[in-house]
Write an enzyme that holds these catalytic residues in place. Sequence first.
Site, PDB file in Angstrom:
ATOM      1  N   CYS A  41       0.938  -1.206  -0.023  1.00  0.00           N
ATOM      2  CA  CYS A  41      -0.072  -0.067   0.037  1.00  0.00           C
ATOM      3  C   CYS A  41       0.880   1.240   0.053  1.00  0.00           C
ATOM      4  O   CYS A  41       1.586   1.371   0.851  1.00  0.00           O
ATOM      5  CB  CYS A  41      -0.926  -0.073   1.215  1.00  0.00           C
ATOM      6  SG  CYS A  41      -1.735   1.611   1.448  1.00  0.00           S
ATOM      7  N   TYR A 172      -5.080   6.783  -9.090  1.00  0.00           N
ATOM      8  CA  TYR A 172      -6.359   6.186  -8.824  1.00  0.00           C
ATOM      9  C   TYR A 172      -7.674   6.478  -9.504  1.00  0.00           C
ATOM     10  O   TYR A 172      -8.514   5.838 -10.060  1.00  0.00           O
ATOM     11  CB  TYR A 172      -6.421   6.031  -7.191  1.00  0.00           C
ATOM     12  CG  TYR A 172      -5.719   5.190  -6.680  1.00  0.00           C
ATOM     13  CD1 TYR A 172      -6.123   4.039  -6.357  1.00  0.00           C
ATOM     14  CD2 TYR A 172      -4.392   5.617  -6.365  1.00  0.00           C
ATOM     15  CE1 TYR A 172      -5.293   3.006  -5.412  1.00  0.00           C
ATOM     16  CE2 TYR A 172      -3.595   4.928  -5.353  1.00  0.00           C
ATOM     17  CZ  TYR A 172      -3.967   3.558  -5.104  1.00  0.00           C
ATOM     18  OH  TYR A 172      -3.211   2.737  -4.578  1.00  0.00           O
TER      19      TYR A 172
END
Length: 334
Positions: A41, A172
Amino acid sequence: MTTGQEFNRDTNYITTRITRDGAEGYPVEPGRYRLVVSRACPWANRSIIVRRLLGLEDAISMGVCGPTHDRRSWTFDLDPGGVDPVLGIERIQDAYFARFPDYPRGITVPAIVDVPTGAVVTNDYPQITLDLSTEWARYHREGAPQLYPEHLRDEIDEVALRVFKDVNNGVYRCGFAGSQESYERAYHRLFGAMDWLEERLSKQRFLVGDTITEADVRLFTTLVRFDPVYHGHFKCNRQKLIEFPALWGYARDLFQTPGFGDTIDFDQIKRHYYVVHEDINPTRIVPAGPDLSNWLTPHHREQLGGRPFGDGTPPGPVREGERVAAGHTPLAQA
């Protein structure tokens, strides 16, 4: 995500802070808290880097979840028996529910957990790293860098905000766009910011001032994932990182700096994105490439001046038990 929608990140985090005065019920106290992360992450990767740069390993322990997760939460599948050895739980959601039994939002990493109660304190990732720099200063290692110096905070915050909106979150916005139109808006916004960074970093070694700061940490975790994941998986394909001369040199400069590249597990990064995002990659096939040996090639960024750690020093070797697995990073062969 429905057709036509733009990707909007949920930024409603648990904002409780751990502070020197304990004003919110959680005082700075070495050994009391556990930082839970996943190396996959990018948001958690920031806290791994800052903890290491500041030498807080003895003050705050670290639990590492595996690179994949299901709809419920991240799991401790890398630990023997799939149980975190300190918290005694299989899923980080257990720490969330220990504090908020009906917690309605996403179960995210990084998260800091109060070990005595087993309850999550915060998952507010931007504030976590700032507090590690400021509230935990008493426990920094000798020679720790100033990642958030007072005289540069306004500029760091300004640069970091654009980096977040257009780059960290921008990839994203491309990858999870719900329509052609929203994708193209995100795409042009991302590469407009990349061009701005390329210009800025062609003239100076680091983003703000002449040393590494919080702003560099925040940008690095996206850049290091760009070619292995975002370029193809998220359709951020105007250029690869290696095709930006200044950004590519800057990324290698940081990667080769202790505290940055030695936290990066490329295998886990790729497994996370290509396995978890079944809507984007339904076959769940993980690409074999790209070749990572170029991360260790000379960058020549020292010609721009600057001192990575200012008046401080690099961190020492990675602690036993916290090293990236052999074969998951080119540093293992360096």
